[in-house]
Design a protein around this motif. Sequence first.
Motif, PDB file in Angstrom:
ATOM      1  N   LEU A  42     -42.518 -61.490  -6.723  1.00 43.00           N
ATOM      2  CA  LEU A  42     -42.067 -60.421  -5.843  1.00 43.00           C
ATOM      3  C   LEU A  42     -41.383 -59.293  -6.602  1.00 43.00           C
ATOM      4  O   LEU A  42     -41.208 -58.202  -6.060  1.00 43.00           O
ATOM      5  N   LEU A  43     -40.994 -59.566  -7.833  1.00 49.41           N
ATOM      6  CA  LEU A  43     -40.310 -58.548  -8.624  1.00 49.41           C
ATOM      7  C   LEU A  43     -41.169 -57.291  -8.783  1.00 49.41           C
ATOM      8  O   LEU A  43     -40.655 -56.171  -8.778  1.00 49.41           O
ATOM      9  N   LEU A  44     -42.499 -57.470  -8.886  1.00 41.54           N
ATOM     10  CA  LEU A  44     -43.401 -56.317  -9.048  1.00 41.54           C
ATOM     11  C   LEU A  44     -43.383 -55.400  -7.820  1.00 41.54           C
ATOM     12  O   LEU A  44     -43.108 -54.202  -7.955  1.00 41.54           O
ATOM     13  N   PRO A  45     -43.666 -55.897  -6.599  1.00 41.59           N
ATOM     14  CA  PRO A  45     -43.603 -54.977  -5.450  1.00 41.59           C
ATOM     15  C   PRO A  45     -42.198 -54.440  -5.178  1.00 41.59           C
ATOM     16  O   PRO A  45     -42.061 -53.311  -4.684  1.00 41.59           O
ATOM     17  N   ILE A  46     -41.159 -55.201  -5.525  1.00 42.10           N
ATOM     18  CA  ILE A  46     -39.795 -54.711  -5.314  1.00 42.10           C
ATOM     19  C   ILE A  46     -39.501 -53.544  -6.252  1.00 42.10           C
ATOM     20  O   ILE A  46     -38.973 -52.506  -5.834  1.00 42.10           O
ATOM     21  N   PHE A  47     -39.849 -53.697  -7.538  1.00 43.82           N
ATOM     22  CA  PHE A  47     -39.650 -52.597  -8.484  1.00 43.82           C
ATOM     23  C   PHE A  47     -40.542 -51.414  -8.127  1.00 43.82           C
ATOM     24  O   PHE A  47     -40.130 -50.256  -8.248  1.00 43.82           O
ATOM     25  N   ALA A  48     -41.770 -51.704  -7.690  1.00 42.26           N
ATOM     26  CA  ALA A  48     -42.665 -50.620  -7.278  1.00 42.26           C
ATOM     27  C   ALA A  48     -42.061 -49.855  -6.106  1.00 42.26           C
ATOM     28  O   ALA A  48     -42.116 -48.620  -6.063  1.00 42.26           O
ATOM     29  N   SER A  49     -41.448 -50.570  -5.165  1.00 42.55           N
ATOM     30  CA  SER A  49     -40.810 -49.919  -4.012  1.00 42.55           C
ATOM     31  C   SER A  49     -39.682 -49.005  -4.459  1.00 42.55           C
ATOM     32  O   SER A  49     -39.564 -47.863  -3.994  1.00 42.55           O
ATOM     33  N   ALA A  50     -38.841 -49.516  -5.371  1.00 42.14           N
ATOM     34  CA  ALA A  50     -37.700 -48.725  -5.846  1.00 42.14           C
ATOM     35  C   ALA A  50     -38.167 -47.487  -6.604  1.00 42.14           C
ATOM     36  O   ALA A  50     -37.599 -46.395  -6.445  1.00 42.14           O
ATOM     37  N   ILE A  51     -39.198 -47.629  -7.421  1.00 45.27           N
ATOM     38  CA  ILE A  51     -39.672 -46.509  -8.234  1.00 45.27           C
ATOM     39  C   ILE A  51     -40.445 -45.503  -7.382  1.00 45.27           C
ATOM     40  O   ILE A  51     -40.305 -44.281  -7.557  1.00 45.27           O
ATOM     41  N   VAL A  52     -41.265 -45.985  -6.450  1.00 48.40           N
ATOM     42  CA  VAL A  52     -42.004 -45.072  -5.562  1.00 48.40           C
ATOM     43  C   VAL A  52     -41.029 -44.232  -4.742  1.00 48.40           C
ATOM     44  O   VAL A  52     -41.211 -43.021  -4.575  1.00 48.40           O
ATOM     45  N   GLY A  53     -39.965 -44.861  -4.234  1.00 41.59           N
ATOM     46  CA  GLY A  53     -38.984 -44.116  -3.449  1.00 41.59           C
ATOM     47  C   GLY A  53     -38.100 -43.227  -4.288  1.00 41.59           C
ATOM     48  O   GLY A  53     -37.629 -42.190  -3.824  1.00 41.59           O
ATOM     49  N   GLY A  54     -37.864 -43.622  -5.539  1.00 42.86           N
ATOM     50  CA  GLY A  54     -36.984 -42.878  -6.429  1.00 42.86           C
ATOM     51  C   GLY A  54     -35.825 -43.756  -6.864  1.00 42.86           C
ATOM     52  O   GLY A  54     -34.932 -44.033  -6.058  1.00 42.86           O
ATOM     53  N   LEU A  55     -35.843 -44.214  -8.113  1.00 42.10           N
ATOM     54  CA  LEU A  55     -34.793 -45.106  -8.594  1.00 42.10           C
ATOM     55  C   LEU A  55     -33.420 -44.450  -8.471  1.00 42.10           C
ATOM     56  O   LEU A  55     -33.229 -43.300  -8.870  1.00 42.10           O
ATOM     57  N   GLY A  56     -32.477 -45.175  -7.937  1.00 42.07           N
ATOM     58  CA  GLY A  56     -31.140 -44.644  -7.732  1.00 42.07           C
ATOM     59  C   GLY A  56     -30.942 -44.046  -6.351  1.00 42.07           C
ATOM     60  O   GLY A  56     -29.827 -43.691  -5.993  1.00 42.07           O
ATOM     61  N   SER A  57     -32.008 -43.958  -5.557  1.00 34.57           N
ATOM     62  CA  SER A  57     -31.915 -43.403  -4.208  1.00 34.57           C
ATOM     63  C   SER A  57     -32.048 -44.518  -3.182  1.00 34.57           C
ATOM     64  O   SER A  57     -33.140 -45.079  -3.022  1.00 34.57           O
ATOM     65  N   PRO A  58     -30.975 -44.880  -2.469  1.00 32.79           N
ATOM     66  CA  PRO A  58     -31.074 -45.943  -1.452  1.00 32.79           C
ATOM     67  C   PRO A  58     -32.090 -45.624  -0.355  1.00 32.79           C
ATOM     68  O   PRO A  58     -32.853 -46.500   0.070  1.00 32.79           O
ATOM     69  N   LEU A  59     -32.118 -44.369   0.090  1.00 37.58           N
ATOM     70  CA  LEU A  59     -33.089 -43.980   1.107  1.00 37.58           C
ATOM     71  C   LEU A  59     -34.509 -44.107   0.567  1.00 37.58           C
ATOM     72  O   LEU A  59     -35.425 -44.544   1.274  1.00 37.58           O
ATOM     73  N   GLY A  60     -34.688 -43.757  -0.703  1.00 33.39           N
ATOM     74  CA  GLY A  60     -35.999 -43.885  -1.326  1.00 33.39           C
ATOM     75  C   GLY A  60     -36.450 -45.328  -1.427  1.00 33.39           C
ATOM     76  O   GLY A  60     -37.633 -45.637  -1.268  1.00 33.39           O
ATOM     77  N   ALA A  61     -35.508 -46.251  -1.687  1.00 30.32           N
ATOM     78  CA  ALA A  61     -35.847 -47.671  -1.776  1.00 30.32           C
ATOM     79  C   ALA A  61     -36.399 -48.181  -0.454  1.00 30.32           C
ATOM     80  O   ALA A  61     -37.360 -48.966  -0.426  1.00 30.32           O
TER      81      ALA A  61
END
Length: 336
Positions: free
Chosen positions: A248-267
């Motif tokens: 699950l680490l892959l889709p979780i990191f993909a989610s964070a990066i797609v939204g914008g790392l460091g942005s809670p709303l992006g996550a």
Amino acid sequence: MDILNALVAFTNFVIVPGTAYGAQLALGALGVTLIYGILRFSNFAHGDTMAFGTMFVVLITAAMKSIGISFGPLPTALLALPFAILCTMALVLITDRAVYRFYRKVKAAPVMLVIVSMGVMFVMNGAVRMIVGTDDRRFADGERFLITARDFKTMTGLSEGLAIRTTQVITVVTAVVVVAALFWFLNKTRTGKSMRAYSDNEDLALLSGINPERVVTVTWLIVAALATIAGTLYGLDKSFKPFIYMQLLLPIFASAIVGGLGSPLGAIAGGFVIAFSEVTLTYAFKKVITYLGPDGWAPDGLVQLLSTDYKFAVSFAILIIVLLFKPTGLFKGKSV
């Protein structure tokens, strides 16, 4: 053409599971983005922190059931969740004091912390498998369905049924409550504002009198809670298997990066983008197209773009595209 039945089939197999899965990924990605935004490294041990937290839930739930404690129609795991969160908080604080604090003191490069977190990941994963084994564990009890396909057919008269599992509703409701509480904390409380200031400019925050150790400690506590809740909701919806949380680490990191790392709303946004992409691209549309086509006609194949075996490949492909063309993500987080 039977548009209503086609819509129900699409809702049953894409929208409902995609929404639940997206909520789980969003909670997991929030933990990753908080660590990246405040502690400034990619925590590869986050998936196994979820596994550890869920393991505590499984063990505490089993202990509660053995002495006759249950939660009626709801899963007993919800009663065990607060205790598991406390156990996971203790675990991550011990890990931080024993491992990460040294590298912060010597101001190690972020890549060094990434490598260290990978070591922590393997230790945690091995520990979980030693304690509870490697088999699937289903720990969801109580009422299984909020609406069954048979009841839906009876109520509507349609030939296609819609089934909504209790765990899917619990997942979405819990995610909404947790996200609302987190945003209120970050925007309205003094500690939350300190965390945001520390994330924006560490040196200026220190000059303002913000205690960095307090910020780090609170961040780890929040991440532990998010990881345990996300892992438990995923385990209730599917099943608990230690190794799946590393995957699950892959889709979780993909989610964070797609939204914008460091942005809670992006996550949160990234979690739903990844979830619906995975579910939609691996769904067999034969039933939907059959309803939409002429009477008596049906496509020969499954009309499936990708096999479900390639679900995580969808996350990987989206991750690569985002890194190549928009490394700051949808909400312009920190560039990767």
